[in-house]
Design a protein around this motif. Structure first.
Motif, PDB file in Angstrom:
ATOM      1  N   UNK A  28       0.831  -1.205   0.000  1.00 15.13           N
ATOM      2  CA  UNK A  28       0.000   0.000   0.000  1.00 15.13           C
ATOM      3  C   UNK A  28       0.867   1.257   0.000  1.00 15.13           C
ATOM      4  N   UNK A  29       1.972   1.228   0.741  1.00 12.17           N
ATOM      5  CA  UNK A  29       2.868   2.384   0.775  1.00 12.17           C
ATOM      6  C   UNK A  29       3.430   2.680  -0.612  1.00 12.17           C
ATOM      7  N   UNK A  30       3.702   1.639  -1.383  1.00  9.46           N
ATOM      8  CA  UNK A  30       4.182   1.861  -2.743  1.00  9.46           C
ATOM      9  C   UNK A  30       3.158   2.614  -3.577  1.00  9.46           C
ATOM     10  N   UNK A  31       1.890   2.301  -3.372  1.00  6.01           N
ATOM     11  CA  UNK A  31       0.831   3.037  -4.064  1.00  6.01           C
ATOM     12  C   UNK A  31       0.856   4.501  -3.638  1.00  6.01           C
ATOM     13  N   UNK A  32       0.994   4.724  -2.329  1.00  2.00           N
ATOM     14  CA  UNK A  32       1.065   6.091  -1.802  1.00  2.00           C
ATOM     15  C   UNK A  32       2.260   6.826  -2.393  1.00  2.00           C
ATOM     16  N   UNK A  33       3.414   6.172  -2.395  1.00  2.00           N
ATOM     17  CA  UNK A  33       4.649   6.792  -2.879  1.00  2.00           C
ATOM     18  C   UNK A  33       4.549   7.183  -4.345  1.00  2.00           C
ATOM     19  N   UNK A  34       3.926   6.343  -5.146  1.00  2.00           N
ATOM     20  CA  UNK A  34       3.853   6.595  -6.586  1.00  2.00           C
ATOM     21  C   UNK A  34       2.731   7.571  -6.931  1.00  2.00           C
ATOM     22  N   UNK A  35       1.590   7.444  -6.269  1.00  3.42           N
ATOM     23  CA  UNK A  35       0.424   8.214  -6.696  1.00  3.42           C
ATOM     24  C   UNK A  35       0.231   9.537  -5.963  1.00  3.42           C
ATOM     25  N   UNK A  36       0.520   9.567  -4.657  1.00  4.35           N
ATOM     26  CA  UNK A  36       0.157  10.733  -3.855  1.00  4.35           C
ATOM     27  C   UNK A  36       0.796  12.037  -4.331  1.00  4.35           C
ATOM     28  N   UNK A  37       2.069  12.037  -4.769  1.00  3.54           N
ATOM     29  CA  UNK A  37       2.628  13.307  -5.262  1.00  3.54           C
ATOM     30  C   UNK A  37       1.844  13.926  -6.409  1.00  3.54           C
ATOM     31  N   UNK A  38       1.054  13.125  -7.113  1.00  2.00           N
ATOM     32  CA  UNK A  38       0.220  13.656  -8.188  1.00  2.00           C
ATOM     33  C   UNK A  38      -1.080  14.260  -7.701  1.00  2.00           C
ATOM     34  N   UNK A  76       7.896  -6.884 -15.714  1.00  2.00           N
ATOM     35  CA  UNK A  76       6.465  -6.834 -16.011  1.00  2.00           C
ATOM     36  C   UNK A  76       6.089  -8.009 -16.903  1.00  2.00           C
ATOM     37  N   UNK A  77       4.998  -8.686 -16.572  1.00  2.00           N
ATOM     38  CA  UNK A  77       4.561  -9.820 -17.383  1.00  2.00           C
ATOM     39  C   UNK A  77       4.157  -9.378 -18.797  1.00  2.00           C
ATOM     40  N   UNK A  78       3.608  -8.172 -18.920  1.00  2.00           N
ATOM     41  CA  UNK A  78       3.097  -7.717 -20.212  1.00  2.00           C
ATOM     42  C   UNK A  78       4.192  -7.225 -21.151  1.00  2.00           C
ATOM     43  N   UNK A  79       5.073  -6.353 -20.654  1.00  2.00           N
ATOM     44  CA  UNK A  79       6.060  -5.734 -21.541  1.00  2.00           C
ATOM     45  C   UNK A  79       7.480  -6.228 -21.317  1.00  2.00           C
ATOM     46  N   UNK A  80       7.710  -6.930 -20.210  1.00  2.00           N
ATOM     47  CA  UNK A  80       9.027  -7.481 -19.950  1.00  2.00           C
ATOM     48  C   UNK A  80      10.044  -6.486 -19.433  1.00  2.00           C
ATOM     49  N   UNK A  81       9.625  -5.252 -19.201  1.00  2.00           N
ATOM     50  CA  UNK A  81      10.564  -4.253 -18.698  1.00  2.00           C
ATOM     51  C   UNK A  81      10.766  -4.425 -17.192  1.00  2.00           C
ATOM     52  N   UNK A  82      11.928  -3.978 -16.682  1.00  2.00           N
ATOM     53  CA  UNK A  82      12.216  -4.170 -15.250  1.00  2.00           C
ATOM     54  C   UNK A  82      11.234  -3.429 -14.353  1.00  2.00           C
ATOM     55  N   UNK A  83      10.874  -4.072 -13.244  1.00  2.00           N
ATOM     56  CA  UNK A  83      10.070  -3.439 -12.202  1.00  2.00           C
ATOM     57  C   UNK A  83      11.026  -2.736 -11.250  1.00  2.00           C
ATOM     58  N   UNK A  84      10.709  -1.516 -10.863  1.00  2.00           N
ATOM     59  CA  UNK A  84      11.579  -0.733  -9.987  1.00  2.00           C
ATOM     60  C   UNK A  84      11.852  -1.498  -8.690  1.00  2.00           C
ATOM     61  N   UNK A  85      13.111  -1.500  -8.284  1.00  2.00           N
ATOM     62  CA  UNK A  85      13.514  -2.222  -7.076  1.00  2.00           C
ATOM     63  C   UNK A  85      12.881  -1.621  -5.832  1.00  2.00           C
ATOM     64  N   UNK A  86      12.374  -0.388  -5.953  1.00  2.00           N
ATOM     65  CA  UNK A  86      11.692   0.255  -4.825  1.00  2.00           C
ATOM     66  C   UNK A  86      10.577  -0.613  -4.271  1.00  2.00           C
ATOM     67  N   UNK A  87       9.824  -1.277  -5.142  1.00  2.00           N
ATOM     68  CA  UNK A  87       8.629  -2.009  -4.717  1.00  2.00           C
ATOM     69  C   UNK A  87       8.956  -3.137  -3.736  1.00  2.00           C
ATOM     70  N   UNK A  88       9.836  -4.062  -4.065  1.00  2.00           N
ATOM     71  CA  UNK A  88      10.129  -5.114  -3.088  1.00  2.00           C
ATOM     72  C   UNK A  88      10.879  -4.598  -1.865  1.00  2.00           C
ATOM     73  N   UNK A  89      11.710  -3.569  -2.034  1.00  2.00           N
ATOM     74  CA  UNK A  89      12.475  -3.059  -0.887  1.00  2.00           C
ATOM     75  C   UNK A  89      11.554  -2.423   0.160  1.00  2.00           C
ATOM     76  N   UNK A  90      10.579  -1.640  -0.305  1.00  2.00           N
ATOM     77  CA  UNK A  90       9.627  -1.022   0.626  1.00  2.00           C
ATOM     78  C   UNK A  90       8.800  -2.095   1.332  1.00  2.00           C
ATOM     79  N   UNK A  91       8.347  -3.091   0.581  1.00  2.00           N
ATOM     80  CA  UNK A  91       7.553  -4.171   1.175  1.00  2.00           C
ATOM     81  C   UNK A  91       8.374  -4.947   2.203  1.00  2.00           C
TER      82      UNK A  91
END
Length: 262
Positions: A28-38, A76-91
């Protein structure tokens, strides 16, 4: 000794459950980190997660905290591009924090109070690291949570919490305003000053001197290292305030007899 206390003192299952709670909270924090600044409109725009690079909707089985990142090998399963390491580190960070807090406090108000505290610190630190900004909304939520929490716990108590919030913001504001007037340079930003007020609302006024000391020292060390590496630039201060808070609460305190969290 009630059933919850027995679960706290005698069961590894409780620790695993608290760690799982931390993983979910980290997601949930990752959602906050990515979306809230917008802005809040962006934050509530969709209940579904999407790949920030290709826009593909992320299915629930690809959104399991930490596990999905490992299964997908960080792509990413769809495009194969790397997922930011932020996500697992925050979790992972929140899982460690909640498991540790539960091992110390069990299912008490302190566990929930400090879970909120460290979650907010982590979110603010990562946002500042990414975007060089600190959302006022998170700081306000933190100040409110710290004061309300102080009414439910003996330490730091609501008077020390109020004093911590006021001193944490007012004293640095006076110092940095004077410095800016004398040197025409900014010492620390307004967001950092507000963040200090939030920290004071949770821990009281006593450890604020040590928090500033540890934060400044760690910031200077990293700034020198960055400069020697040939990458000049102003560093965000919120990550160092978070680190300084941890050091002041759990390391040697040279200013007061405050020994950390109760």
């Amino acid at each position: 000794m009630n059933a919850l206390t027995q679960l706290h003192t005698g069961s590894t299952g409780a620790l695993l459950l608290s760690a799982a709670f931390g993983l979910a909270l980290g997601s949930f924090l990752n959602v906050v980190i990515v979306r809230l600044p917008g802005g809040w409109k962006v934050f509530f725009a969709s209940v579904f997660s999407a790949c920030p690079q290709c826009g593909a909707r992320i299915r629930w089985y690809d959104n399991v905290p930490l596990l999905s990142f490992l299964v997908l090998r960080g792509r990413c399963r769809a495009c194969g591009r790397p997922i930011a390491i932020q996500y697992p580190l925050v979790e992972l960070a929140m899982a460690v924090i909640t498991a540790w807090l539960f091992s110390v406090y069990g299912p008490t108000p302190y566990f929930f109070l400090y879970t909120v505290f460290f979650a907010l610190l982590l979110a603010v630190a990562v946002i500042d690291l990414r975007l060089r900004q600190i959302p006022d909304s998170l700081v306000m939520i933190g100040c409110f949570s710290g004061i309300i929490g102080s009414l439910c716990t003996p330490l730091p108590g609501w008077t020390d919490a109020m004093a911590g919030m006021v001193f944490g913001a007012v004293v640095p504001l006076m110092v940095t305003s004077t410095y800016e007037w004398l040197r025409n340079k900014t010492l620390i930003g307004g967001g950092d000053i507000k963040l200090l007020g939030m920290i004071g609302a949770f821990v009281g006024w006593q450890p604020l001197g040590a928090i500033l000391l540890y934060s400044a020292l760690s910031g200077v060390v990293v700034a020198v290292a960055v400069k020697l590496a040939g990458k000049p630039g102003r560093l965000p201060f919120a990550p160092f305030l978070a680190l300084g808070t941890l050091c002041a609460l759990f390391g040697p305190n040279f200013f007061t007899t405050f020994k950390g969290l109760p």
